[in-house]
Design a protein around this motif. Structure first.
Motif, PDB file in Angstrom:
ATOM      1  N   PHE A   1      -4.983  -5.629   0.552  1.00  0.00           N
ATOM      2  CA  PHE A   1      -4.998  -6.831  -0.283  1.00  0.00           C
ATOM      3  C   PHE A   1      -6.335  -7.569  -0.286  1.00  0.00           C
ATOM      4  CE2 PHE A   1      -0.544  -6.125   0.946  1.00  0.00           C
ATOM      5  CZ  PHE A   1      -0.016  -5.946  -0.329  1.00  0.00           C
TER       6      PHE A   1
ATOM      7  N   HIS B   1      -7.080  -9.346  -3.563  1.00  0.00           N
ATOM      8  CA  HIS B   1      -6.163 -10.371  -4.064  1.00  0.00           C
ATOM      9  C   HIS B   1      -6.738 -11.761  -3.789  1.00  0.00           C
ATOM     10  CE1 HIS B   1      -3.604  -6.939  -4.447  1.00  0.00           C
ATOM     11  NE2 HIS B   1      -2.539  -7.648  -4.781  1.00  0.00           N
TER      12      HIS B   1
ATOM     13  N   GLU C   1       4.112  -5.590  -2.469  1.00  0.00           N
ATOM     14  CA  GLU C   1       3.121  -6.641  -2.251  1.00  0.00           C
ATOM     15  C   GLU C   1       3.666  -7.828  -1.460  1.00  0.00           C
ATOM     16  OE1 GLU C   1       1.503  -7.559  -6.136  1.00  0.00           O
ATOM     17  OE2 GLU C   1      -0.005  -5.991  -5.881  1.00  0.00           O
TER      18      GLU C   1
END
Length: 214
Positions: A69, A72, A165
Protein backbone atom coordinates in the motif's frame (compact mmCIF):
# COMPACT_ATOMS: atom_id res chain seq x y z
CA UNK A 1 -39.67 1.56 34.44
CA UNK A 2 -38.44 5.09 35.13
CA UNK A 3 -34.82 3.92 35.11
CA UNK A 4 -35.31 2.21 31.76
CA UNK A 5 -36.91 5.33 30.30
CA UNK A 6 -34.06 7.50 31.59
CA UNK A 7 -31.57 5.10 30.04
CA UNK A 8 -33.32 5.25 26.64
CA UNK A 9 -33.46 9.05 26.76
CA UNK A 10 -29.72 9.23 27.44
CA UNK A 11 -28.90 6.52 24.92
CA UNK A 12 -30.76 8.11 22.02
CA UNK A 13 -31.37 11.66 23.22
CA UNK A 14 -27.64 12.17 23.72
CA UNK A 15 -27.42 12.48 19.96
CA UNK A 16 -28.93 15.98 20.21
CA UNK A 17 -26.56 17.20 22.93
CA UNK A 18 -23.30 18.57 21.50
CA UNK A 19 -19.91 18.34 23.18
CA UNK A 20 -17.05 20.66 22.13
CA UNK A 21 -19.58 22.99 20.55
CA UNK A 22 -16.89 25.68 20.39
CA UNK A 23 -14.92 23.62 17.85
CA UNK A 24 -14.12 25.40 14.60
CA UNK A 25 -12.33 23.95 11.63
CA UNK A 26 -8.75 25.07 11.05
CA UNK A 27 -8.21 26.91 7.74
CA UNK A 28 -5.43 25.10 5.92
CA UNK A 29 -5.54 22.37 8.55
CA UNK A 30 -5.12 18.63 8.11
CA UNK A 31 -8.00 17.04 6.23
CA UNK A 32 -9.64 14.03 7.90
CA UNK A 33 -12.98 12.33 7.24
CA UNK A 34 -15.81 10.66 9.12
CA UNK A 35 -17.20 7.91 6.87
CA UNK A 36 -20.27 5.71 7.36
CA UNK A 37 -21.66 2.65 5.60
CA UNK A 38 -25.04 3.34 7.16
CA UNK A 39 -24.46 1.28 10.32
CA UNK A 40 -20.81 1.78 11.26
CA UNK A 41 -18.42 4.75 11.20
CA UNK A 42 -14.72 4.97 10.39
CA UNK A 43 -12.16 7.73 10.72
CA UNK A 44 -10.18 8.28 7.52
CA UNK A 45 -6.75 9.92 7.85
CA UNK A 46 -3.84 10.64 5.50
CA UNK A 47 -1.65 7.56 5.24
CA UNK A 48 1.37 9.85 5.57
CA UNK A 49 1.04 13.25 7.24
CA UNK A 50 4.18 15.35 6.81
CA UNK A 51 3.46 18.16 9.29
CA UNK A 52 3.24 15.73 12.20
CA UNK A 53 5.58 13.11 10.76
CA UNK A 54 2.86 10.47 11.00
CA UNK A 55 3.25 7.41 8.76
CA UNK A 56 0.55 4.82 9.39
CA UNK A 57 2.32 2.08 7.46
CA UNK A 58 5.28 2.51 9.79
CA UNK A 59 2.95 2.59 12.80
CA UNK A 60 1.26 -0.66 11.76
CA UNK A 61 4.70 -2.28 11.41
CA UNK A 62 3.57 -4.91 8.89
CA UNK A 63 6.18 -5.19 6.09
CA UNK A 64 3.77 -6.87 3.68
CA UNK A 65 1.27 -4.03 4.03
CA UNK A 66 4.00 -1.42 3.65
CA UNK A 67 4.97 -2.92 0.31
CA UNK A 68 1.40 -3.42 -0.89
CA UNK A 69 0.00 0.00 0.00
CA UNK A 70 2.95 2.36 -0.43
CA UNK A 71 1.15 4.21 -3.25
CA UNK A 72 -2.15 4.66 -1.37
CA UNK A 73 -2.98 8.03 0.18
CA UNK A 74 -5.47 7.43 3.02
CA UNK A 75 -6.31 4.82 5.65
CA UNK A 76 -9.61 4.22 7.45
CA UNK A 77 -9.77 3.12 11.09
CA UNK A 78 -12.74 1.56 12.85
CA UNK A 79 -13.22 -0.32 16.12
CA UNK A 80 -15.81 -2.97 16.87
CA UNK A 81 -16.95 -6.40 18.00
CA UNK A 82 -14.74 -9.26 16.85
CA UNK A 83 -17.67 -11.64 16.39
CA UNK A 84 -19.72 -9.05 14.49
CA UNK A 85 -16.81 -8.26 12.17
CA UNK A 86 -15.93 -11.89 11.51
CA UNK A 87 -19.51 -12.92 10.77
CA UNK A 88 -19.71 -10.09 8.21
CA UNK A 89 -17.12 -11.74 5.98
CA UNK A 90 -18.13 -12.39 2.39
CA UNK A 91 -20.72 -9.62 2.45
CA UNK A 92 -22.85 -11.53 4.97
CA UNK A 93 -24.97 -9.69 7.49
CA UNK A 94 -24.35 -11.10 10.98
CA UNK A 95 -26.86 -13.61 12.33
CA UNK A 96 -29.69 -12.48 14.60
CA UNK A 97 -28.04 -14.29 17.51
CA UNK A 98 -24.83 -12.29 16.99
CA UNK A 99 -26.74 -9.02 16.97
CA UNK A 100 -28.57 -9.94 20.17
CA UNK A 101 -25.31 -11.03 21.84
CA UNK A 102 -23.77 -7.65 20.98
CA UNK A 103 -25.29 -6.27 24.18
CA UNK A 104 -22.83 -8.50 26.05
CA UNK A 105 -19.09 -7.84 26.31
CA UNK A 106 -17.03 -9.13 23.40
CA UNK A 107 -13.42 -8.96 22.28
CA UNK A 108 -12.65 -6.22 19.79
CA UNK A 109 -10.78 -5.62 16.57
CA UNK A 110 -9.43 -2.61 14.73
CA UNK A 111 -10.51 -2.56 11.09
CA UNK A 112 -8.03 -0.83 8.76
CA UNK A 113 -8.93 -0.08 5.15
CA UNK A 114 -6.59 1.51 2.62
CA UNK A 115 -7.80 4.19 0.18
CA UNK A 116 -6.04 5.10 -3.05
CA UNK A 117 -7.26 8.66 -2.66
CA UNK A 118 -9.36 10.80 -0.34
CA UNK A 119 -13.05 9.89 -0.07
CA UNK A 120 -15.47 12.29 -1.71
CA UNK A 121 -17.65 14.24 0.76
CA UNK A 122 -21.31 13.32 0.47
CA UNK A 123 -24.29 11.93 2.36
CA UNK A 124 -22.16 9.42 4.26
CA UNK A 125 -18.81 11.24 4.23
CA UNK A 126 -18.01 14.36 6.27
CA UNK A 127 -14.70 16.20 5.75
CA UNK A 128 -13.09 18.10 8.65
CA UNK A 129 -9.96 20.26 8.79
CA UNK A 130 -8.20 20.07 12.15
CA UNK A 131 -5.04 21.62 13.59
CA UNK A 132 -1.72 19.77 13.83
CA UNK A 133 -2.14 19.51 17.61
CA UNK A 134 -5.62 18.03 17.19
CA UNK A 135 -4.34 15.61 14.56
CA UNK A 136 -1.58 14.44 16.89
CA UNK A 137 -4.17 13.77 19.62
CA UNK A 138 -6.37 11.95 17.12
CA UNK A 139 -3.50 9.80 15.86
CA UNK A 140 -2.42 8.94 19.43
CA UNK A 141 -5.95 7.88 20.39
CA UNK A 142 -6.23 5.62 17.36
CA UNK A 143 -2.77 4.18 18.01
CA UNK A 144 -3.73 3.44 21.62
CA UNK A 145 -6.76 1.46 20.42
CA UNK A 146 -4.54 -1.26 18.93
CA UNK A 147 -3.54 -4.19 21.16
CA UNK A 148 0.26 -4.59 21.06
CA UNK A 149 2.21 -7.71 21.89
CA UNK A 150 5.84 -8.63 22.47
CA UNK A 151 6.55 -8.63 18.72
CA UNK A 152 5.29 -5.17 17.87
CA UNK A 153 2.76 -2.35 18.27
CA UNK A 154 0.01 -4.13 16.31
CA UNK A 155 -1.21 -7.72 16.01
CA UNK A 156 -2.62 -8.70 12.62
CA UNK A 157 -5.54 -11.10 13.13
CA UNK A 158 -6.18 -12.12 9.51
CA UNK A 159 -4.25 -12.13 6.26
CA UNK A 160 -7.22 -10.32 4.67
CA UNK A 161 -10.51 -8.70 5.60
CA UNK A 162 -13.61 -8.12 3.49
CA UNK A 163 -11.52 -7.24 0.44
CA UNK A 164 -7.87 -7.30 -0.59
CA UNK A 165 -7.42 -3.77 0.79
CA UNK A 166 -8.66 -4.07 4.36
CA UNK A 167 -7.41 -5.93 7.43
CA UNK A 168 -8.26 -6.68 11.06
CA UNK A 169 -5.96 -6.14 14.03
CA UNK A 170 -6.35 -7.03 17.70
CA UNK A 171 -7.76 -4.10 19.67
CA UNK A 172 -7.96 -2.92 23.25
CA UNK A 173 -11.22 -2.74 25.15
CA UNK A 174 -14.48 -4.67 25.23
CA UNK A 175 -17.48 -4.11 22.99
CA UNK A 176 -20.97 -4.04 24.54
CA UNK A 177 -24.30 -2.24 24.30
CA UNK A 178 -22.97 0.91 25.96
CA UNK A 179 -19.70 0.96 24.02
CA UNK A 180 -20.35 0.39 20.34
CA UNK A 181 -18.31 1.04 17.22
CA UNK A 182 -19.96 4.44 16.81
CA UNK A 183 -19.29 5.29 20.45
CA UNK A 184 -15.60 4.62 19.76
CA UNK A 185 -15.64 7.09 16.86
CA UNK A 186 -17.46 9.65 19.01
CA UNK A 187 -15.12 9.18 21.97
CA UNK A 188 -11.99 9.58 19.83
CA UNK A 189 -13.34 12.72 18.14
CA UNK A 190 -14.47 14.17 21.49
CA UNK A 191 -11.05 13.65 23.08
CA UNK A 192 -9.49 15.23 19.99
CA UNK A 193 -11.58 18.34 20.59
CA UNK A 194 -13.96 17.96 17.64
CA UNK A 195 -17.68 18.63 18.05
CA UNK A 196 -19.55 15.36 18.75
CA UNK A 197 -22.74 14.10 20.32
CA UNK A 198 -22.87 13.36 24.04
CA UNK A 199 -23.89 9.81 23.07
CA UNK A 200 -23.90 8.43 19.55
CA UNK A 201 -24.96 4.77 19.36
CA UNK A 202 -25.94 5.11 15.69
CA UNK A 203 -23.87 6.11 12.67
CA UNK A 204 -26.34 8.85 11.77
CA UNK A 205 -25.76 10.47 15.17
CA UNK A 206 -22.02 10.68 14.52
CA UNK A 207 -22.46 12.19 11.06
CA UNK A 208 -25.12 14.68 12.16
CA UNK A 209 -22.91 16.33 14.78
CA UNK A 210 -19.83 16.14 12.52
CA UNK A 211 -21.72 18.10 9.85
CA UNK A 212 -22.64 20.76 12.38
CA UNK A 213 -18.94 21.10 13.19
CA UNK A 214 -18.43 22.37 9.66
Amino acid sequence: MHAALAFLLLFFGGTLVPVNRQFRQTPGGILVFVVSNGFHTDLVLPLRETRTGTDWLRQLAQPTLTTQFAAHEYAAFGWGSEQFYVESYGGNFPKVGTILRSVLPDRTLMHVDFYRQAPRPGKKVVALRISTAQYQRLANLIRQSFQPDSLGPTVLRNAAGYTSEDFFFRARGRYHALRTCNDWTTRVLRKTGVRTALKAPLAGSVLWQARRAR
